[in-house]
Every structure is written in structure tokens, then in C-alpha cells.
Design a protein around this motif. Structure first.
Motif, PDB file in Angstrom:
ATOM      1  N   MET A 290    -102.099 -17.598  13.960  1.00  0.00           N
ATOM      2  CA  MET A 290    -102.076 -17.276  15.382  1.00  0.00           C
ATOM      3  C   MET A 290    -101.595 -18.459  16.220  1.00  0.00           C
ATOM      4  SD  MET A 290    -103.064 -14.244  15.328  1.00  0.00           S
ATOM      5  CE  MET A 290    -104.039 -13.050  14.482  1.00  0.00           C
ATOM      6  N   THR A 291    -101.392 -18.191  17.497  1.00  0.00           N
ATOM      7  CA  THR A 291    -100.906 -19.230  18.415  1.00  0.00           C
ATOM      8  C   THR A 291    -102.034 -19.901  19.195  1.00  0.00           C
ATOM      9  OG1 THR A 291    -100.558 -17.591  20.154  1.00  0.00           O
ATOM     10  CG2 THR A 291     -98.681 -18.068  18.721  1.00  0.00           C
ATOM     11  N   SER A 292    -103.279 -19.651  18.838  1.00  0.00           N
ATOM     12  CA  SER A 292    -104.395 -20.151  19.645  1.00  0.00           C
ATOM     13  C   SER A 292    -104.550 -21.670  19.616  1.00  0.00           C
ATOM     14  CB  SER A 292    -105.703 -19.495  19.211  1.00  0.00           C
ATOM     15  OG  SER A 292    -106.083 -19.937  17.929  1.00  0.00           O
ATOM     16  N   MET A 293    -103.944 -22.354  18.649  1.00  0.00           N
ATOM     17  CA  MET A 293    -104.056 -23.816  18.600  1.00  0.00           C
ATOM     18  C   MET A 293    -102.752 -24.523  18.961  1.00  0.00           C
ATOM     19  SD  MET A 293    -107.101 -24.883  18.145  1.00  0.00           S
ATOM     20  CE  MET A 293    -106.846 -26.585  17.660  1.00  0.00           C
ATOM     21  N   VAL A 294    -101.758 -23.786  19.468  1.00  0.00           N
ATOM     22  CA  VAL A 294    -100.513 -24.396  19.939  1.00  0.00           C
ATOM     23  C   VAL A 294    -100.858 -25.297  21.109  1.00  0.00           C
ATOM     24  CG1 VAL A 294     -98.320 -23.866  21.102  1.00  0.00           C
ATOM     25  CG2 VAL A 294     -99.068 -22.488  19.142  1.00  0.00           C
ATOM     26  N   PRO A 295    -100.353 -26.482  21.229  1.00  0.00           N
ATOM     27  CA  PRO A 295     -99.285 -27.111  20.484  1.00  0.00           C
ATOM     28  C   PRO A 295     -99.750 -27.931  19.284  1.00  0.00           C
ATOM     29  CG  PRO A 295     -99.779 -28.493  22.349  1.00  0.00           C
ATOM     30  CD  PRO A 295    -100.717 -27.297  22.418  1.00  0.00           C
TER      31      PRO A 295
ATOM     32  N   LEU B 226    -105.181 -31.859  24.760  1.00  0.00           N
ATOM     33  CA  LEU B 226    -104.351 -30.892  25.485  1.00  0.00           C
ATOM     34  C   LEU B 226    -103.217 -31.626  26.188  1.00  0.00           C
ATOM     35  CD1 LEU B 226    -106.983 -28.557  27.190  1.00  0.00           C
ATOM     36  CD2 LEU B 226    -105.721 -28.177  25.069  1.00  0.00           C
ATOM     37  N   PRO B 227    -101.984 -31.087  26.109  1.00  0.00           N
ATOM     38  CA  PRO B 227    -100.885 -31.746  26.819  1.00  0.00           C
ATOM     39  C   PRO B 227    -101.070 -31.609  28.330  1.00  0.00           C
ATOM     40  CG  PRO B 227    -100.164 -29.676  25.854  1.00  0.00           C
ATOM     41  CD  PRO B 227    -101.567 -29.896  25.396  1.00  0.00           C
ATOM     42  N   ALA B 228    -100.763 -32.661  29.036  1.00  0.00           N
ATOM     43  CA  ALA B 228    -100.918 -32.657  30.494  1.00  0.00           C
ATOM     44  C   ALA B 228     -99.859 -31.764  31.137  1.00  0.00           C
ATOM     45  CB  ALA B 228    -100.790 -34.083  31.026  1.00  0.00           C
ATOM     46  N   ASP B 229    -100.279 -30.979  32.094  1.00  0.00           N
ATOM     47  CA  ASP B 229     -99.374 -30.178  32.925  1.00  0.00           C
ATOM     48  C   ASP B 229     -98.458 -29.247  32.134  1.00  0.00           C
ATOM     49  OD1 ASP B 229    -100.433 -31.409  35.191  1.00  0.00           O
ATOM     50  OD2 ASP B 229     -99.061 -33.094  34.963  1.00  0.00           O
TER      51      ASP B 229
ATOM     52  N   ASP C 123    -106.792 -24.536  21.551  1.00  0.00           N
ATOM     53  CA  ASP C 123    -106.083 -25.421  22.474  1.00  0.00           C
ATOM     54  C   ASP C 123    -105.192 -24.638  23.429  1.00  0.00           C
ATOM     55  OD1 ASP C 123    -107.317 -27.530  21.230  1.00  0.00           O
ATOM     56  OD2 ASP C 123    -105.499 -28.362  20.335  1.00  0.00           O
ATOM     57  N   ASN C 124    -104.678 -23.506  22.993  1.00  0.00           N
ATOM     58  CA  ASN C 124    -103.871 -22.629  23.841  1.00  0.00           C
ATOM     59  C   ASN C 124    -104.824 -21.615  24.469  1.00  0.00           C
ATOM     60  OD1 ASN C 124    -102.007 -20.999  25.064  1.00  0.00           O
ATOM     61  ND2 ASN C 124    -100.902 -20.475  23.196  1.00  0.00           N
ATOM     62  N   ARG C 125    -105.456 -22.005  25.538  1.00  0.00           N
ATOM     63  CA  ARG C 125    -106.559 -21.236  26.121  1.00  0.00           C
ATOM     64  C   ARG C 125    -106.155 -19.841  26.565  1.00  0.00           C
ATOM     65  NH1 ARG C 125    -109.936 -25.829  27.219  1.00  0.00           N
ATOM     66  NH2 ARG C 125    -109.829 -26.817  25.175  1.00  0.00           N
ATOM     67  N   PHE C 126    -104.887 -19.637  26.903  1.00  0.00           N
ATOM     68  CA  PHE C 126    -104.443 -18.313  27.348  1.00  0.00           C
ATOM     69  C   PHE C 126    -104.266 -17.338  26.191  1.00  0.00           C
ATOM     70  CE2 PHE C 126    -103.104 -20.901  30.992  1.00  0.00           C
ATOM     71  CZ  PHE C 126    -103.722 -20.190  32.000  1.00  0.00           C
TER      72      PHE C 126
END
Length: 175
Positions: free
Chosen positions: A38-43, A112-115, A139-142
Motif C-alpha cells: 500500500m501507499t500508506s508509508m509513502v515517501p 515526514l517531509p516538510a510542506d 506516514d502518508n496520512r491521507f
């Protein structure tokens, strides 16, 4: 067959048995490979990445905030999820305007990457963690199904602590 061929085959057989005797217990009791789907931990982790987790029986009480873990339990219908540990036993977690708070203090999240829009934009009223509970987020909260939807996880739900990404080869790194 000549004696030399039989001796060579015997040596190969002994080597294979010894290799299995070493690898199988390590795989069963120490390390757990896992493919990220899944993409939930991107990046941090992308779909297709392969990670190695140190099994929870080895990690013991060594789970800390910021660790990446493999979790699974009744909430996951047999699936395993990769998430980041945010809240530790006994803490109170809340989310206000997309910012995570631990015991009323804003959590700095250097992972988490800034901005880049990975913070959630939601709210979460206070969740008090029990003595054996952890709060995990992607990490990809959305795009993450995590403790915001299924609640805290228990120590028994944590199957492994991710220690290494082994694939893709150009992104090998330890955590």
C-alpha cells in the motif's frame, strides 16, 4: 558412480542441510521479510519495497516512538500493515489541525517531509493508551488505515520492527 562423485554429492548435501539448519530457525524466530503493498508509508516506503522486520519476540520492549512496525490483528482481517509508532503505552494522543499531540505537546515528526502534504488535515479527540497499547500512523496520512480508524494496537498486534529495506537495491537502508 565413482567414489569422487559420491563424496562430492555428500559434501553438497551436508552443506545444504547446514544452511537449512541455520536459515530456517532465523526465518521462523528472528526475521520476517515483508513486501509493502500500500501507499500508506509513502515517501518512506513505497509499494513493492521489501523490508526485513526483527520479530517482536526478539525486540521485546524495544519499541520506541518513530519505529516502523509490521502490525496485524483482528482489526486487519489477516492482513499485515506497515505503520509508524506514534504513541506509547500510558500516553494521551490527539490530532488538531493535522498536528499530532502527545500528552498535550506537539509531536515533531522529522520522518515526514516538510510542506509536501503528508500531514493529515483531520481531528482526533484524545485517546488514552493503556499499559499495553500503541498508537500507529502511516506516514502518508491521507492514504492510511491506521489507529485513527481501528484504534490502538496491542503489543501482541506488533509482529515485527522494521530494521532494513532490502529492495529496491538502489534504496537499501536501515531504520
Amino acid at each position: 558412480m565413482s567414489r569422487k562423485v559420491v563424496n562430492e554429492l555428500f559434501q553438497w548435501l551436508v552443506a545444504l542441510v547446514l544452511a537449512a539448519a541455520i536459515v530456517i530457525p532465523i526465518r521462523v524466530y528472528v526475521l520476517q521479510p515483508y513486501r509493502v503493498y500500500m501507499t500508506s508509508m509513502v515517501p518512506t516506503l513505497e509499494p513493492g519495497d521489501i523490508v526485513i522486520g526483527l520479530k517482536s519476540t526478539i525486540v521485546g520492549n524495544g519499541i520506541e516512538r518513530g519505529d516502523i512496525v509490521i502490525v496485524g490483528g483482528a482489526f486487519s482481517n489477516g492482513e499485515l500493515y506497515v505503520k509508524r509508532v506514534i504513541g506509547l503505552p500510558g500516553e494521551t494522543i490527539s490530532i488538531n489541525d493535522g498536528e499530532v499531540y502527545i500528552n498535550g505537546q506537539k509531536l515533531e515528526e522529522p520522518w515526514l517531509p516538510a510542506d509536501e502534504g503528508f500531514n493529515s488535515s483531520g481531528e482526533l479527540s484524545e485517546v488514552k493508551l493503556g499499559e499495553n497499547q500503541y498508537f500507529v500512523l502511516g506516514d502518508n496520512r491521507f492514504a492510511s488505515r491506521d489507529s485513527r480508524s481501528f484504534g490502538p494496537v496491542t503489543k501482541q498486534d506488533i509482529k515485527a520492527k522494521v530494521v532494513l529495506r532490502i529492495f529496491p537495491l538502489d534504496k537499501i537502508r536501515s531504520f
